[in-house]
Design a protein around this motif. Structure first.
Motif, PDB file in Angstrom:
ATOM      1  N   LYS A 188      15.591  53.583  63.342  1.00 12.19           N
ATOM      2  CA  LYS A 188      15.266  54.376  64.537  1.00 12.19           C
ATOM      3  C   LYS A 188      14.312  53.758  65.430  1.00 12.19           C
ATOM      4  CE  LYS A 188      14.012  59.207  65.074  1.00 12.19           C
ATOM      5  NZ  LYS A 188      13.355  59.143  66.225  1.00 12.19           N
TER       6      LYS A 188
ATOM      7  N   THR B 228      11.764  50.039  60.998  1.00 12.90           N
ATOM      8  CA  THR B 228      12.082  51.038  62.033  1.00 12.90           C
ATOM      9  C   THR B 228      13.005  50.674  63.190  1.00 12.90           C
ATOM     10  OG1 THR B 228       9.496  51.780  61.392  1.00 12.90           O
ATOM     11  CG2 THR B 228      10.531  52.323  63.329  1.00 12.90           C
TER      12      THR B 228
ATOM     13  N   VAL C 143       6.088  52.291  64.804  1.00 14.72           N
ATOM     14  CA  VAL C 143       6.661  53.335  63.875  1.00 14.72           C
ATOM     15  C   VAL C 143       6.519  54.559  64.188  1.00 14.72           C
ATOM     16  CG1 VAL C 143       6.300  53.780  61.315  1.00 14.72           C
ATOM     17  CG2 VAL C 143       6.288  51.400  61.996  1.00 14.72           C
TER      18      VAL C 143
ATOM     19  N   GLY D 290       6.238  55.996  66.994  1.00 16.66           N
ATOM     20  CA  GLY D 290       6.893  56.211  68.229  1.00 16.66           C
ATOM     21  C   GLY D 290       6.030  55.875  69.378  1.00 16.66           C
TER      22      GLY D 290
ATOM     23  N   GLY E 142      11.137  55.307  67.000  1.00 20.06           N
ATOM     24  CA  GLY E 142      10.032  55.552  65.948  1.00 20.06           C
ATOM     25  C   GLY E 142      10.098  57.040  65.663  1.00 20.06           C
ATOM     26  N   LEU E 143       9.174  57.515  64.731  1.00 16.29           N
ATOM     27  CA  LEU E 143       9.338  58.728  64.202  1.00 16.29           C
ATOM     28  C   LEU E 143       9.263  59.857  65.179  1.00 16.29           C
ATOM     29  CD1 LEU E 143       7.174  58.373  61.132  1.00 16.29           C
ATOM     30  CD2 LEU E 143       9.582  58.276  61.087  1.00 16.29           C
TER      31      LEU E 143
ATOM     32  N   LEU F  78       8.426  47.034  57.497  1.00 15.39           N
ATOM     33  CA  LEU F  78       8.394  48.463  58.077  1.00 15.39           C
ATOM     34  C   LEU F  78       8.777  48.397  59.542  1.00 15.39           C
ATOM     35  CD1 LEU F  78       5.420  50.483  56.279  1.00 15.39           C
ATOM     36  CD2 LEU F  78       7.626  50.902  56.200  1.00 15.39           C
ATOM     37  N   LEU F  79       8.071  47.512  60.135  1.00 18.31           N
ATOM     38  CA  LEU F  79       8.543  47.453  61.707  1.00 18.31           C
ATOM     39  C   LEU F  79      10.120  47.009  61.925  1.00 18.31           C
ATOM     40  CD1 LEU F  79       7.719  47.085  64.588  1.00 18.31           C
ATOM     41  CD2 LEU F  79       7.160  44.624  64.271  1.00 18.31           C
TER      42      LEU F  79
ATOM     43  N   GLY G 239       1.998  57.081  62.020  1.00 17.98           N
ATOM     44  CA  GLY G 239       2.171  55.698  62.016  1.00 17.98           C
ATOM     45  C   GLY G 239       1.302  54.914  61.286  1.00 17.98           C
TER      46      GLY G 239
END
Length: 293
Positions: free
Chosen positions: A280, A276, A233, A235, A283-284, A272-273, A245
């Protein structure tokens, strides 16, 4: 309002423990571009060393904790030298390292099942768990506050090591390009050993706190899958991303358990995984990978 504040504190505390583990995942990934699924085994090693040291020498958490961190760090280095180094010297395909890490995870788990047995063990009461009142507004556990403080100290020390030390500079260079770093005179094998040692130490810290929170058993390392989710999440390969994350996951778990249902906490985490990966995939804070693993 008091319940919300309590769940927020608990979520940040749990997230900070996840962060210790997720940072280890991200450290290894940043250098070797594979997810080390044997990382949970280092957590278990740290937990059992702490347990048996406390049992044998009395309730001296400083000695037990120090031996736990040292033992898990050495185990991580040996795992890399025995299982991963021969593979990475023969091929650049990181998928083989990923497969080897899955095998090592099973090996470590079964060693403890055979040697220590499969029963659950509670660590002696060396870490306080009594209620603590904050500003008269909410009640939380001393354990949650202590785990938050310890995680902050270790993560800050890691950041200083990465930013200020010579080997930290080498790690940042290797994360950019490992081969070029080697050509510039960096001892790559030593660097990788340092990375695994640091990852093992952080996993051991998380293992001690998770052993107190959930009790100790050979399959405890399976909980690191949530730390892996946190790293994804945030990155993979990004240390700040792993921390962010982890905090997101810890808060999501505790808020779900506190206000909806404890049975849905895992559903929220893995949702959430999936979200994500759909929205994206890097990840963030992650960068686009050069190779699938």
């Amino acid at each position: 309002m008091g319940t919300l504040a309590q769940q927020l504190i608990n979520g940040i505390s749990l997230g900070s423990v996840y962060a210790l583990i997720a940072v280890g995942y991200s450290l290894v990934y940043s250098i070797l571009l594979f997810s080390n699924f044997a990382h949970g085994g280092f957590l278990v090693i740290g937990g059992y060393i702490c347990y048996y040291t406390l049992t044998a020498l009395g309730n001296n958490i400083w000695v037990a904790g120090g031996l736990s961190l040292l033992g898990a760090g050495i185990a991580a280095v040996l795992t890399e030298r025995i299982a991963y180094k021969p593979i990475r010297e023969r091929t650049n395909i990181t998928l083989y390292l990923l497969i080897a890490s899955l095998g090592m995870s099973i090996v470590i788990e079964n060693i403890f099942v055979i040697v220590a047995g499969g029963r659950f063990r509670a660590l002696p009461p060396v870490i306080p768990t009594n209620p603590v009142h904050l500003f008269g507004l909410t009640t939380t556990s001393a354990f949650d506050l202590l785990s938050l403080v310890v995680a902050f100290v270790f993560l800050t020390a890691l950041q200083l090591f990465i930013v200020k030390s010579k080997w930290g500079l080498a790690i940042r260079a290797a994360a950019f390009d490992l081969k070029t770093a080697g050509l510039m005179g960096i001892n790559v094998n030593m660097l990788i050993s340092i990375v695994f040692f640091v990852a093992g130490v952080l996993a051991a810290v998380g293992g001690i706190f998770l052993s107190v929170r959930y009790t100790l058993y050979p399959q405890l390392g399976g909980i690191t899958i949530k730390a892996f989710v946190a790293a994804v999440v945030g990155g993979l390969g990004s240390l700040p991303g792993a921390v962010v994350g982890s905090l997101i996951l810890g808060l999501a778990e505790m808020l779900t358990a506190g206000f909806i249902s404890s049975q849905l906490r895992d559903l929220v985490v893995f949702s959430l995984l999936v979200i994500t990966l759909l929205v994206k995939p890097t990840g963030l804070f992650g960068k686009k990978p050069t190779e699938k693993v």
